[in-house]
Design an enzyme around this catalytic site. Structure first.
Site, PDB file in Angstrom:
ATOM      1  N   SER A   1      37.045 -24.153  19.004  1.00 36.56           N
ATOM      2  CA  SER A   1      36.864 -23.093  19.992  1.00 36.56           C
ATOM      3  C   SER A   1      36.394 -21.791  19.321  1.00 36.56           C
ATOM      4  CB  SER A   1      38.153 -22.899  20.788  1.00 36.56           C
ATOM      5  OG  SER A   1      37.928 -22.142  21.953  1.00 36.56           O
TER       6      SER A   1
ATOM      7  N   ASP B   1      35.489 -30.487  29.107  1.00 40.41           N
ATOM      8  CA  ASP B   1      35.549 -29.176  28.472  1.00 40.41           C
ATOM      9  C   ASP B   1      34.609 -28.218  29.195  1.00 40.41           C
ATOM     10  OD1 ASP B   1      35.742 -27.012  26.808  1.00 40.41           O
ATOM     11  OD2 ASP B   1      34.853 -27.988  25.056  1.00 40.41           O
TER      12      ASP B   1
ATOM     13  N   HIS C   1      39.241 -29.264  26.904  1.00 45.30           N
ATOM     14  CA  HIS C   1      38.993 -28.372  25.777  1.00 45.30           C
ATOM     15  C   HIS C   1      40.082 -28.486  24.710  1.00 45.30           C
ATOM     16  CE1 HIS C   1      37.157 -24.960  23.803  1.00 45.30           C
ATOM     17  NE2 HIS C   1      38.290 -24.275  23.819  1.00 45.30           N
TER      18      HIS C   1
END
Length: 262
Positions: free
Chosen positions: A144, A226, A258
């Site tokens: 991320s 995601d 995610h």
């Protein structure tokens, strides 16, 4: 994740459970914490694979945690558990970077902190690094926001001729990149830049920067559910389009969201 009040107070809603470093008797992975920049509270947790001989060398693997630049820590129970497993399975020496968080520390604090940690490691004075790190085989990874930081560090290292670490590859897990569309979080964290096409955020808008990445392997990972999936594919397709010379791969896991690996 956070509330910022008029007087500058920041309230973080998500509580993170911190765990101390430990020695895993099952995998024989050791971990310890090192303070790198005391005045900035920048540190790292090191993970060392099972040592079969005294001077055994391991590939050096930098991991940068996610959390939207605002939350999480390398000392959280989730990242600690994950990196113990990764260290054992990949047989590497991991440096998990703990950088300062937004909004108290705005961009570019996270990039600068991670860069400083890597340069500190490159000096090789820390005992584990001095004895067991293979500085000719260095890898970067993150998830991320951490993947965003990892990519920006790779860009910076590729541009600076005096950078001494030999960066072989990079793994970007569910990376937080831009795709030219409005992004409230980025605008909030970085209000003084040129917007959503900032080269630290929307790399696809700056193919010349990507073309100069000097590592030889890049793998990106995403998941079918995601919300950043399309952005990951935009990055990958841009790398293909510019004809980047290294080994490039992508993996999408169906039915997951995610950062599901955490």
């Amino acid at each position: 994740m956070n509330s910022t009040y008029a007087n500058g107070t920041v309230h973080r809603y998500e509580e993170i459970k911190f765990v101390p470093p430990s020695n895993n008797h099952k995998t024989e992975v050791q971990s310890k914490d090192v303070t790198i920049l005391p005045n900035k509270n920048v540190s790292a947790r090191l993970y060392l694979s099972k040592i079969s001989r005294k001077n055994k060398k391991f590939p050096l693997f930098f991991y940068i945690h996610g959390g939207g630049f605002c939350i999480e820590s390398t000392f959280s129970s989730g990242y600690d558990s994950y990196l113990h497993k990764l260290t054992a399975q990949a047989n590497v020496l991991v440096v998990s970077i703990n950088y300062r968080l937004a909004p108290v520390h705005p961009i570019p604090a996270y990039y600068d902190d991670s860069w400083d940690v890597m340069n500190w490691d490159a000096r090789g004075k820390e005992p584990w690094l001095k004895q067991h790190a293979n500085f000719s085989r260095v890898f970067l990874a993150g998830d991320s926001a951490g993947a965003n930081i990892a990519n920006n560090i790779m860009v910076r290292a590729s541009e600076e001729s005096h950078f001494v670490l030999s960066l072989v590859g990079m793994a970007l897990l569910d990376p937080y990149f831009g795709n030219g569309k409005p992004d409230v979080l980025w605008t909030y964290l970085c209000p003084k830049t040129n917007g959503i096409d900032d080269p630290r955020f929307n790399l696809a808008a700056h193919p010349k920067i990507l073309s100069k990445l000097k590592c030889s392997k890049i793998f990106v990972f995403t998941a079918g559910k995601d919300n950043l999936r399309d952005r990951t594919w935009t990055y990958y397709e841009t790398m293909k389009k510019i004809g980047w010379k290294g080994e490039l791969g992508i993996k999408e896991t169906e039915g997951e969201g995610h950062v599901f690996h955490m």
